[in-house]
Motif scaffolding. Structure first.
Motif, mmCIF file in Angstrom:
data_model
loop_
_atom_site.group_PDB
_atom_site.id
_atom_site.type_symbol
_atom_site.label_atom_id
_atom_site.label_comp_id
_atom_site.label_asym_id
_atom_site.label_seq_id
_atom_site.Cartn_x
_atom_site.Cartn_y
_atom_site.Cartn_z
ATOM 1 N N GLY A 41 0.794 -1.222 0.000
ATOM 2 C CA GLY A 41 0.000 0.000 0.000
ATOM 3 C C GLY A 41 0.821 1.264 0.000
ATOM 4 O O GLY A 41 0.282 2.348 -0.230
ATOM 5 N N GLY A 42 2.124 1.175 0.249
ATOM 6 C CA GLY A 42 2.963 2.369 0.272
ATOM 7 C C GLY A 42 3.127 3.010 -1.086
ATOM 8 O O GLY A 42 3.160 4.236 -1.218
ATOM 9 N N VAL A 302 -10.574 -0.095 -15.795
ATOM 10 C CA VAL A 302 -9.579 -0.836 -15.031
ATOM 11 C C VAL A 302 -8.203 -0.294 -15.378
ATOM 12 O O VAL A 302 -7.947 0.107 -16.521
ATOM 13 C CB VAL A 302 -9.674 -2.351 -15.340
ATOM 14 C CG1 VAL A 302 -9.440 -2.629 -16.813
ATOM 15 C CG2 VAL A 302 -8.699 -3.141 -14.483
ATOM 16 N N VAL A 303 -7.310 -0.241 -14.375
ATOM 17 C CA VAL A 303 -5.918 0.157 -14.562
ATOM 18 C C VAL A 303 -5.052 -1.066 -14.281
ATOM 19 O O VAL A 303 -5.057 -1.590 -13.162
ATOM 20 C CB VAL A 303 -5.531 1.313 -13.619
ATOM 21 C CG1 VAL A 303 -4.080 1.722 -13.846
ATOM 22 C CG2 VAL A 303 -6.456 2.507 -13.824
ATOM 23 N N ILE A 304 -4.318 -1.518 -15.291
ATOM 24 C CA ILE A 304 -3.531 -2.746 -15.193
ATOM 25 C C ILE A 304 -2.047 -2.385 -15.181
ATOM 26 O O ILE A 304 -1.531 -1.855 -16.168
ATOM 27 C CB ILE A 304 -3.830 -3.689 -16.380
ATOM 28 C CG1 ILE A 304 -5.330 -3.982 -16.460
ATOM 29 C CG2 ILE A 304 -3.036 -4.978 -16.250
ATOM 30 C CD1 ILE A 304 -5.735 -4.744 -17.699
ATOM 31 N N PRO A 305 -1.324 -2.640 -14.087
ATOM 32 C CA PRO A 305 0.116 -2.376 -14.072
ATOM 33 C C PRO A 305 0.846 -3.243 -15.085
ATOM 34 O O PRO A 305 0.642 -4.464 -15.144
ATOM 35 C CB PRO A 305 0.520 -2.735 -12.635
ATOM 36 C CG PRO A 305 -0.745 -2.674 -11.842
ATOM 37 C CD PRO A 305 -1.826 -3.103 -12.783
ATOM 38 N N VAL A 306 1.695 -2.620 -15.894
ATOM 39 C CA VAL A 306 2.473 -3.334 -16.909
ATOM 40 C C VAL A 306 3.923 -3.491 -16.470
ATOM 41 O O VAL A 306 4.505 -4.573 -16.562
ATOM 42 C CB VAL A 306 2.391 -2.609 -18.268
ATOM 43 C CG1 VAL A 306 3.289 -3.294 -19.297
ATOM 44 C CG2 VAL A 306 0.951 -2.541 -18.756
ATOM 45 N N GLU A 317 10.599 -4.954 -2.871
ATOM 46 C CA GLU A 317 9.693 -4.167 -3.702
ATOM 47 C C GLU A 317 8.256 -4.677 -3.591
ATOM 48 O O GLU A 317 8.003 -5.881 -3.624
ATOM 49 C CB GLU A 317 10.153 -4.213 -5.160
ATOM 50 C CG GLU A 317 11.548 -3.633 -5.374
ATOM 51 C CD GLU A 317 12.019 -3.788 -6.800
ATOM 52 O OE1 GLU A 317 11.304 -4.468 -7.571
ATOM 53 O OE2 GLU A 317 13.075 -3.243 -7.150
ATOM 54 N N GLU A 318 7.336 -3.737 -3.474
ATOM 55 C CA GLU A 318 5.924 -4.078 -3.397
ATOM 56 C C GLU A 318 5.370 -4.376 -4.787
ATOM 57 O O GLU A 318 5.675 -3.685 -5.761
ATOM 58 C CB GLU A 318 5.150 -2.903 -2.788
ATOM 59 C CG GLU A 318 3.649 -3.123 -2.754
ATOM 60 C CD GLU A 318 2.881 -1.833 -2.552
ATOM 61 O OE1 GLU A 318 1.634 -1.890 -2.588
ATOM 62 O OE2 GLU A 318 3.517 -0.792 -2.376
ATOM 63 N N GLY A 319 4.541 -5.397 -4.880
ATOM 64 C CA GLY A 319 3.867 -5.688 -6.140
ATOM 65 C C GLY A 319 2.625 -4.842 -6.296
ATOM 66 O O GLY A 319 1.760 -4.830 -5.412
ATOM 67 N N ARG A 320 2.523 -4.104 -7.384
ATOM 68 C CA ARG A 320 1.354 -3.248 -7.598
ATOM 69 C C ARG A 320 0.159 -4.070 -8.048
ATOM 70 O O ARG A 320 0.284 -5.068 -8.725
ATOM 71 C CB ARG A 320 1.680 -2.163 -8.631
ATOM 72 C CG ARG A 320 2.786 -1.218 -8.185
ATOM 73 C CD ARG A 320 3.095 -0.205 -9.276
ATOM 74 N NE ARG A 320 1.918 0.607 -9.568
ATOM 75 C CZ ARG A 320 1.555 0.939 -10.811
ATOM 76 N NH1 ARG A 320 2.256 0.527 -11.852
ATOM 77 N NH2 ARG A 320 0.493 1.687 -11.001
#
Length: 332
Positions: A41-42, A302-306, A317-320
């Motif tokens: 969430g950061g 929808v917003v999809i992280p690429v 590292e955080e997974g988006r």
């Protein structure tokens, strides 16, 4: 207007399912936010902040009403626009860790120039390494500014936006483990240039957008310790296409690149330190837009992280996660 209020009420009740999982707000905070990428969430706090600048612009709502209609064969005919001075909307943006509900309002002083403001409500959750969640919610940072239709032909539109965010969201924290801000603690200035161009007589429109956001110094407190933060600037580039099925239904696909420069942070009387909050994110944004009751719009997407690039000093590292958005708007 009554129909809009009814639709907005139904929409709000549906969207509250995302909030129902945690009715008890946990006002716990950390003594700093120099490792935001390492907690679940950061990263959302860096990308989406405590306002709807980066979430509202992806809803693909028309900035200025069309003055043409499309026939069944893809050709267009000029129509007399129904000029409305104002518009109001209800936007919802949801990720597993961040939910933002905002009410944007705009008012046209002249047909090509409108004043606008947005009032967000933010709910944010941070999860530590042990899986314990810290949640906070409240009024976010209000934004205000204008949109100017600087250029327009039958096929091309260019819109300039300028927005200022106000530090109305609470960025302070009690003396505890985690900081969960719902505001930035400072002002910011956002400027963007949008361009759309319809391809010939087809139903396709090319979309482009370039934006820059400057953050001014922010001051807040974590317990008894004063904090000062210099956030790095944000650069946003996006491009894509929109397809118009008919006068009521449109669909759009865009690629957005967002780069957040590394900032600095100072705690109490200490020295300035790098905040390790650089990141670069590439997202695919898909939206569907439909018109109802002649002048109202509903948008879902929808917003999809690429791809995401983090600061070199970040070890875990955080997974988006995917984000979902919905919006309903009406003129007045």
């Amino acid at each position: 207007m009554k129909r809009f209020l009814f639709a907005a009420l139904c929409f709000a009740l549906l969207s509250t399912q995302a909030f129902a999982g945690d009715l008890i707000v946990n006002l716990d905070y950390s003594d700093g936010d120099v490792s935001q990428h390492e907690y679940e969430g950061g990263t959302d706090e860096l990308v989406y902040g405590g306002d709807d600048i980066n979430t509202g612009v992806i809803s693909d709502q028309p900035y200025f009403e069309d003055d043409e209609a499309q026939t069944g064969d893809g050709n267009t005919v000029e129509v007399t626009p129904q000029y409305n001075r104002g518009s109001i909307a209800l936007n919802t943006f949801i990720t597993p860790n961040t939910q933002i509900i905002s009410v944007p309002v705009s008012y046209k002083l002249v047909p090509r120039f409108k004043l606008k403001a947005s009032f967000p409500y933010v709910r944010r959750t941070i999860e530590d390494d042990d899986g314990e969640e810290y949640t906070r919610s409240g009024i976010g940072d209000i934004s205000a500014g204008f949109s100017w239709l600087s250029y327009k032909t039958s096929k091309t539109e260019s819109v300039t936006d300028l927005m200022v965010t106000l530090p109305t969201g609470d960025a302070d924290g009690e003396d505890s483990e985690f900081a969960v801000p719902v505001g930035s603690g400072g002002y910011s200035l956002y400027v963007s240039q949008k361009l759309s161009h319809r391809v010939g007589t087809s139903r396709f429109t090319i979309l482009g957008d370039v934006a820059y956001r400057h953050f001014f110094s922010s001051d807040y407190a974590i317990g008894d310790t004063d904090q000062e933060r210099e956030r790095g600037g944000q650069i946003t580039l996006s491009g894509g296409t929109r397809y118009k099925f008919n006068d009521r239904i449109r669909a759009a696909a865009r690629i957005r690149y967002l780069r957040v420069a590394e900032g600095q942070i100072k705690q109490g009387d200490g020295d300035w330190e790098d905040s390790d909050d650089y990141m670069a994110a590439t997202d695919l944004i898909l939206t569907v837009q439909t018109r109802f009751y002649k002048r109202n719009w509903f948008v879902a997407g929808v917003v999809i992280p690429v791809a995401t690039d983090y600061d070199d000093d970040v070890e875990d590292e955080e997974g988006r996660k995917w984000a979902f958005l919905a919006s309903v708007s009406a003129p007045f």
